[in-house]
Design a protein around this motif. Structure first.
Motif, PDB file in Angstrom:
ATOM      1  N   GLN A  89       0.270  -1.016  -0.689  1.00  0.00           N
ATOM      2  CA  GLN A  89       0.079   0.063  -0.160  1.00  0.00           C
ATOM      3  C   GLN A  89       0.769   1.592  -0.028  1.00  0.00           C
ATOM      4  O   GLN A  89       0.478   2.202  -0.226  1.00  0.00           O
ATOM      5  N   ASP A  90       1.981   1.278   0.501  1.00  0.00           N
ATOM      6  CA  ASP A  90       2.814   2.413   0.781  1.00  0.00           C
ATOM      7  C   ASP A  90       3.731   2.759  -0.612  1.00  0.00           C
ATOM      8  O   ASP A  90       4.294   3.746  -0.702  1.00  0.00           O
ATOM      9  N   ASP A  91       2.968   1.496  -1.577  1.00  0.00           N
ATOM     10  CA  ASP A  91       4.546   1.631  -3.129  1.00  0.00           C
ATOM     11  C   ASP A  91       3.060   1.714  -3.974  1.00  0.00           C
ATOM     12  O   ASP A  91       2.346   0.816  -4.353  1.00  0.00           O
ATOM     13  N   ALA A  92       2.340   2.630  -4.507  1.00  0.00           N
ATOM     14  CA  ALA A  92       1.626   3.468  -5.256  1.00  0.00           C
ATOM     15  C   ALA A  92       1.384   2.171  -6.768  1.00  0.00           C
ATOM     16  O   ALA A  92       0.811   2.159  -7.200  1.00  0.00           O
ATOM     17  N   TYR A 120      -4.552   5.815  -6.910  1.00  0.00           N
ATOM     18  CA  TYR A 120      -4.731   6.561  -8.003  1.00  0.00           C
ATOM     19  C   TYR A 120      -4.898   8.275  -7.226  1.00  0.00           C
ATOM     20  O   TYR A 120      -4.144   8.886  -7.922  1.00  0.00           O
ATOM     21  N   LEU A 121      -5.768   7.900  -6.282  1.00  0.00           N
ATOM     22  CA  LEU A 121      -5.229   9.681  -5.427  1.00  0.00           C
ATOM     23  C   LEU A 121      -4.088   9.658  -5.398  1.00  0.00           C
ATOM     24  O   LEU A 121      -3.516  11.232  -5.457  1.00  0.00           O
ATOM     25  N   ALA A 129      -9.782   7.922 -10.424  1.00  0.00           N
ATOM     26  CA  ALA A 129      -9.866   7.390  -8.785  1.00  0.00           C
ATOM     27  C   ALA A 129     -11.856   7.835  -9.142  1.00  0.00           C
ATOM     28  O   ALA A 129     -12.214   6.634  -8.437  1.00  0.00           O
ATOM     29  N   TYR A 130     -12.137   8.600  -9.576  1.00  0.00           N
ATOM     30  CA  TYR A 130     -13.804   8.974  -9.230  1.00  0.00           C
ATOM     31  C   TYR A 130     -14.347   8.143  -9.841  1.00  0.00           C
ATOM     32  O   TYR A 130     -14.871   7.723  -9.851  1.00  0.00           O
ATOM     33  N   THR A 131     -13.562   7.387 -11.225  1.00  0.00           N
ATOM     34  CA  THR A 131     -14.657   6.928 -11.960  1.00  0.00           C
ATOM     35  C   THR A 131     -14.892   5.322 -11.165  1.00  0.00           C
ATOM     36  O   THR A 131     -16.168   4.905 -11.500  1.00  0.00           O
ATOM     37  N   ILE A 132     -13.512   4.994 -10.874  1.00  0.00           N
ATOM     38  CA  ILE A 132     -13.537   3.763 -10.458  1.00  0.00           C
ATOM     39  C   ILE A 132     -14.037   3.620  -8.977  1.00  0.00           C
ATOM     40  O   ILE A 132     -15.442   2.551  -8.880  1.00  0.00           O
ATOM     41  N   LEU A 133     -14.391   4.903  -8.315  1.00  0.00           N
ATOM     42  CA  LEU A 133     -15.942   4.496  -7.524  1.00  0.00           C
ATOM     43  C   LEU A 133     -17.032   4.892  -7.698  1.00  0.00           C
ATOM     44  O   LEU A 133     -17.821   3.770  -7.080  1.00  0.00           O
ATOM     45  N   ASP A 134     -16.846   5.700  -8.838  1.00  0.00           N
ATOM     46  CA  ASP A 134     -18.225   5.764  -9.242  1.00  0.00           C
ATOM     47  C   ASP A 134     -19.624   4.562  -9.854  1.00  0.00           C
ATOM     48  O   ASP A 134     -20.498   4.754  -9.438  1.00  0.00           O
ATOM     49  N   SER A 135     -18.133   3.350  -9.709  1.00  0.00           N
ATOM     50  CA  SER A 135     -18.790   1.887 -11.363  1.00  0.00           C
ATOM     51  C   SER A 135     -19.111   1.166  -9.646  1.00  0.00           C
ATOM     52  O   SER A 135     -19.638   0.065  -9.821  1.00  0.00           O
ATOM     53  N   ALA A 150     -12.539   7.801   0.551  1.00  0.00           N
ATOM     54  CA  ALA A 150     -12.428   7.694  -0.775  1.00  0.00           C
ATOM     55  C   ALA A 150     -13.040   8.763  -1.708  1.00  0.00           C
ATOM     56  O   ALA A 150     -12.296   9.497  -2.291  1.00  0.00           O
ATOM     57  N   LEU A 151     -14.198   8.406  -1.682  1.00  0.00           N
ATOM     58  CA  LEU A 151     -14.935   9.443  -2.551  1.00  0.00           C
ATOM     59  C   LEU A 151     -15.317  10.167  -2.436  1.00  0.00           C
ATOM     60  O   LEU A 151     -15.694  11.579  -3.166  1.00  0.00           O
ATOM     61  N   GLY A 152     -14.537  10.479  -0.622  1.00  0.00           N
ATOM     62  CA  GLY A 152     -15.118  11.929  -0.932  1.00  0.00           C
ATOM     63  C   GLY A 152     -13.817  12.787  -1.277  1.00  0.00           C
ATOM     64  O   GLY A 152     -14.113  14.358  -1.248  1.00  0.00           O
ATOM     65  N   HIS A 153     -12.626  12.473  -0.621  1.00  0.00           N
ATOM     66  CA  HIS A 153     -11.768  13.503  -1.904  1.00  0.00           C
ATOM     67  C   HIS A 153     -11.627  12.752  -2.955  1.00  0.00           C
ATOM     68  O   HIS A 153     -11.277  14.571  -3.933  1.00  0.00           O
ATOM     69  N   ALA A 154     -11.778  11.710  -3.737  1.00  0.00           N
ATOM     70  CA  ALA A 154     -12.022  12.154  -5.132  1.00  0.00           C
ATOM     71  C   ALA A 154     -12.746  12.993  -5.707  1.00  0.00           C
ATOM     72  O   ALA A 154     -12.970  13.691  -6.733  1.00  0.00           O
ATOM     73  N   ALA A 155     -14.287  12.620  -4.908  1.00  0.00           N
ATOM     74  CA  ALA A 155     -15.315  13.767  -5.811  1.00  0.00           C
ATOM     75  C   ALA A 155     -15.087  15.617  -5.451  1.00  0.00           C
ATOM     76  O   ALA A 155     -15.198  16.404  -6.660  1.00  0.00           O
ATOM     77  N   ASP A 156     -14.067  15.747  -4.383  1.00  0.00           N
ATOM     78  CA  ASP A 156     -13.321  16.917  -4.706  1.00  0.00           C
ATOM     79  C   ASP A 156     -13.131  17.735  -5.261  1.00  0.00           C
ATOM     80  O   ASP A 156     -13.189  18.757  -5.843  1.00  0.00           O
TER      81      ASP A 156
END
Length: 199
Positions: A89-92, A120-121, A129-135, A150-156
Motif C-alpha cells: 500500500q505504501d508503493d502506489a 490513483y489519488l 479514482a472518481y470513475t472507479i469509485l463511481d462504478s 476515498a469517494l469524498g476526496h475523489a469527488a472533491d
C-alpha cells in the motif's frame, strides 16, 4: 465436453511442493520452490508459493518481492494479487498494478476498486479514482468507511463538491470509533469551509 487434460509437470511439482510448505518442512519447500524457479523461469506460480513461504516466516519484504515478481510474470492468482496490493500500500505503483490486474480477472472486486482508487489519488489521478469509485454500486459495512473516505476526496478533487459533502456526512454517521470520527470530521470541515470560501 472436452476430455480433461493431464496435469503438466509444473502443476504436479507445485502441488507436491505446496504439500510440504509447512513450518516443519520450510527449508525443503524453499529448496523445491527455488528449483522450480530455475526450471520454469517464466512461470509466476513458484514465485507466489515462495512469497507465501516468506510471509509465513515473517519476512514481509521477501513476500512483497516474490509476489511482485509473480505479478511481473503475469500471475492470475487472485488471492496473491490482493495480498500484494495490500502488502505494498505504501508503493502506489506496485499496489496499483496488482489491483488493476485483479480487476481484469474479477471486475466486481470492490476492495480492489477501493484500493486502486486510493493509489490513483496518491498518484494524482483524481479523475480515474472518481470513475472507479463511481462504478461501485454496493459496499459491505466493512467496506463503507474506506469507500466513503476515498469517494469524498475523489469527488472533491474532480469538482463534484455536493457528492463529496454527501460522502463526508455519510462517513461521519458511520464513524464508530475515535479515529474514524476524527477522519470524517476533518474531511467534512475541510469541504464545508471550502464551499463557504467559494460563495
Amino acid at each position: 465436453i472436452a476430455p480433461a487434460q493431464p496435469a503438466t509437470e509444473l502443476e504436479v511439482e507445485l502441488l507436491l511442493t505446496n504439500l510440504v510448505a509447512r513450518p516443519a518442512t520450510q527449508a525443503k519447500a524453499r529448496a523445491r520452490y527455488e528449483a522450480l524457479i530455475s526450471r520454469f523461469p517464466e512461470s509466476p506460480e513458484p514465485h507466489a508459493g515462495l512469497g507465501y513461504l516468506e510471509w509465513r516466516a515473517g519476512n514481509r519484504d521477501g513476500a512483497r518481492t516474490r509476489f511482485a515478481q509473480a505479478l511481473k510474470l503475469g500471475s492470475e492468482n487472485r488471492r496473491m494479487l490482493w495480498d500484494l496490493a495490500t502488502l505494498t500500500q505504501d508503493d502506489a505503483a506496485v499496489s496499483g498494478q496488482a489491483a488493476e490486474r485483479l480487476l481484469t480477472l474479477d471486475p466486481n472486486h470492490v476492495d480492489a476498486k477501493i484500493m486502486l482508487a486510493y493509489q490513483y489519488l496518491k498518484a494524482g489521478k483524481n479523475k480515474e479514482a472518481y470513475t472507479i469509485l463511481d462504478s461501485v454500486k454496493q459496499v459491505s459495512p466493512n467496506q463503507a468507511k474506506n469507500y466513503l473516505n476515498a469517494l469524498g476526496h475523489a469527488a472533491d478533487r474532480t469538482g463534484n463538491h455536493e457528492r463529496a459533502l454527501a460522502a463526508a456526512q455519510h462517513l461521519l454517521r458511520l464513524a464508530n470509533d475515535t479515529d474514524s470520527r476524527i477522519q470524517a470530521t476533518q474531511l467534512l470541515d475541510y469541504l464545508t469551509k471550502k464551499k463557504e470560501l467559494e460563495k
